[in-house]
Write an enzyme that holds these catalytic residues in place. Structure first.
Site, PDB file in Angstrom:
ATOM      1  N   SER A  75       3.801   3.568  -1.115  1.00 54.66           N
ATOM      2  CA  SER A  75       3.920   3.833   0.316  1.00 54.66           C
ATOM      3  C   SER A  75       3.130   5.048   0.772  1.00 54.66           C
ATOM      4  O   SER A  75       3.423   5.612   1.816  1.00 54.66           O
ATOM      5  CB  SER A  75       5.392   4.018   0.686  1.00 54.66           C
ATOM      6  OG  SER A  75       6.157   2.898   0.347  1.00 54.66           O
ATOM      7  N   CYS A  76       2.157   5.496   0.028  1.00 53.82           N
ATOM      8  CA  CYS A  76       1.431   6.716   0.384  1.00 53.82           C
ATOM      9  C   CYS A  76       0.359   6.440   1.436  1.00 53.82           C
ATOM     10  O   CYS A  76      -0.002   5.301   1.696  1.00 53.82           O
ATOM     11  CB  CYS A  76       0.789   7.312  -0.862  1.00 53.82           C
ATOM     12  SG  CYS A  76       1.956   7.574  -2.217  1.00 53.82           S
TER      13      CYS A  76
END
Length: 472
Positions: free
Chosen positions: A9-10
């Site tokens: 999820s970066c």
């Protein structure tokens, strides 16, 4: 072995030295936990005596001997350590940085030709295996590339390296292959959780690198999807074009580019968003903080906004999401004394509610407020205090927004002032204790953050559902 932890999820932004306000290279990334999870983080300095000589992964059966000459480096590992190190972002004593990783997409054609390797390396391992041993960004690409070729990886990742002159971005391809591109000096890169590089030149090793057999790999498995084969697009070959990408990934690149190139009209669902762009003006640290805090402000997609519908406000994944663990801006400044050229700006928690704090990296310790994060909720450390502020402010974000903006502006101004003051002292021939300067910055931020928490708690308490306007 238990199911591997994945932090897919970066969001990454890279800023070349001619695109930045001060001639620096800037590498920045939010580290976000998977949905439903939160990961306490700490910032530390890893000294040579603390670096392992034989490394064992927790997430896989991977292990390898490491060189006996590691450099000191900063790190932002998991505070509890039960799932491995996950060092994520740091600067070594040669002022070389590494940010790892941005989980990216792949496709079944790639995985059918070069499957992922269950016993290989992953995000948990990469900074520890590479950063202490490299003296340039290019060396970082080559060291990580060699490890990938020898041992493989169990996930698809993007990794950034930088030094005073260059930024390199490496993306893994299947189990053992990789590709890397040098970021143009006058450009910035936006990279959400999808394969990003959209142009590659095999005959230009100054700006492009890859695993030795990549050209043969592409030809053998018919991975080049362009018609002419003159302009190779790695994103077509190795990436994805899924419905999920249009809601989870492409909108994040779109909103960053919308801010940094407002003159370019683009579709947030487009698969053709450029990997790199030249900004309409030079980019600052504050700009990087802003885009990594984005929740689609001034659009119908903002979950806190007055525009749009209940459906549109939830259709795209924000960059500034609830489950961000930490964010680092790795800022390598030119024409500075070596001991102060590298700055690591650090934030913990959800980005719309926090600030970025600068620390000198050529030190032996990090202040306890940032280094001593533990499992239980507390106001004794920066991580948990930020988490509390975000949770309290979120239900009435617009009410608290002015307080949050003032806190951000004042604390970042103090950070810049600290950097200017230390540089002036060194130029005047004075001796400066960088650990003491970091501690003074930490003490100031601790006081301001506690003041903000006090104010947010007071206001949030007055906005509780069970409030009543009459009292005795």
């Amino acid at each position: 072995m238990d199911k591997k932890i994945q932090r897919f999820s970066c969001t990454t932004i890279l800023v070349g030295k001619k695109a930045s306000y001060d001639g620096s290279t800037m590498v920045a990334r939010t580290e976000d936990s998977q949905n439903g999870d939160f990961t306490p983080k700490k910032m530390i300095v890893v000294k040579p005596e603390d670096q392992p000589r034989h490394y064992r992964s927790v997430q896989s059966s991977f292990e390898m001997d490491l060189p006996d000459n590691p450099m000191t480096y900063t790190s932002v590992p998991d505070a509890l350590g039960k799932d491995g190190i996950w060092a994520e972002a740091g600067v070594n004593e040669a002022n070389v940085t590494m940010s790892a990783t941005e989980t990216i997409t792949t496709n079944s054609r790639v995985l059918g030709a070069d499957p992922l390797v269950a016993s290989g390396i992953g995000e948990e391992d990469m900074v520890t295996l590479v950063l202490p041993y490299i003296r340039s960004a290019r060396e970082g690409v080559l060291r990580l590339g060699a490890i990938l070729e020898d041992y493989g990886t169990y996930e698809s990742n993007g990794v950034a390296f930088s030094d005073e002159h260059d930024i390199w971005w490496l993306e893994t391809i299947g189990g053992h292959h990789w590709i890397a591109r040098r970021v143009p000096d006058d450009a910035y890169v936006t990279n959400p959780n999808q394969f990003g590089i959209d142009h590659f030149e095999f005959n230009n090793p100054e700006d492009y690198l890859c695993s030795a057999d990549l050209k043969d790999f592409i030809d053998t498995y018919h991975l080049d999807l362009t018609y002419s084969h003159e302009h190779f697009n790695p994103r077509y070959a190795f990436g994805s074009q899924r419905d999920k990408d249009r809601h989870y990934n492409t909108p994040r690149a779109w909103i960053m580019q919308k801010f940094l190139n407002p003159e370019i009209v683009q579709d947030p669902r487009s698969f053709a968003l450029a990997w790199c762009q030249k900004p309409y003006r030079k980019i600052t640290v504050e700009d990087v903080k802003y885009v990594l805090s984005s929740h689609y402000q001034d659009t119908g997609y903002d979950p806190y906004g007055s525009e749009g519908t209940p459906v549109s406000k939830k259709v795209f994944r924000p960059i500034g999401i609830n489950r961000t663990s930490q964010t680092a801006i790795l800022h390598i400044r030119p024409n500075k004394p070596q001991e102060i050229a590298a700055i690591q700006w650090i934030a913990y928690g959800s980005m719309p509610f926090n600030t970025m704090v600068p620390f000198f990296t050529q030190v032996k310790t990090i202040p306890d407020y940032f280094a001593n994060t533990y499992e239980n909720v507390s106001t004794d450390n920066f991580y948990w205090t930020n988490r509390l502020i975000a949770a309290l402010a979120d239900p009435h974000y617009n009410h608290h927004e002015t307080d949050l903006d003032n806190y951000l502006e004042e604390t970042m101004a103090k950070g810049h002032a600290m950097l200017h003051a230390v540089e002036a002292q060194l130029l005047a021939g004075e001796t400066v204790d960088l650990e003491e300067e970091n501690q003074k910055m930490s003490d100031y931020v601790q006081g301001e953050t506690q003041t903000l928490l006090n104010k947010i708690l007071f206001d949030a308490s007055n906005l509780m559902t069970n409030r009543f306007s009459l009292s005795d």
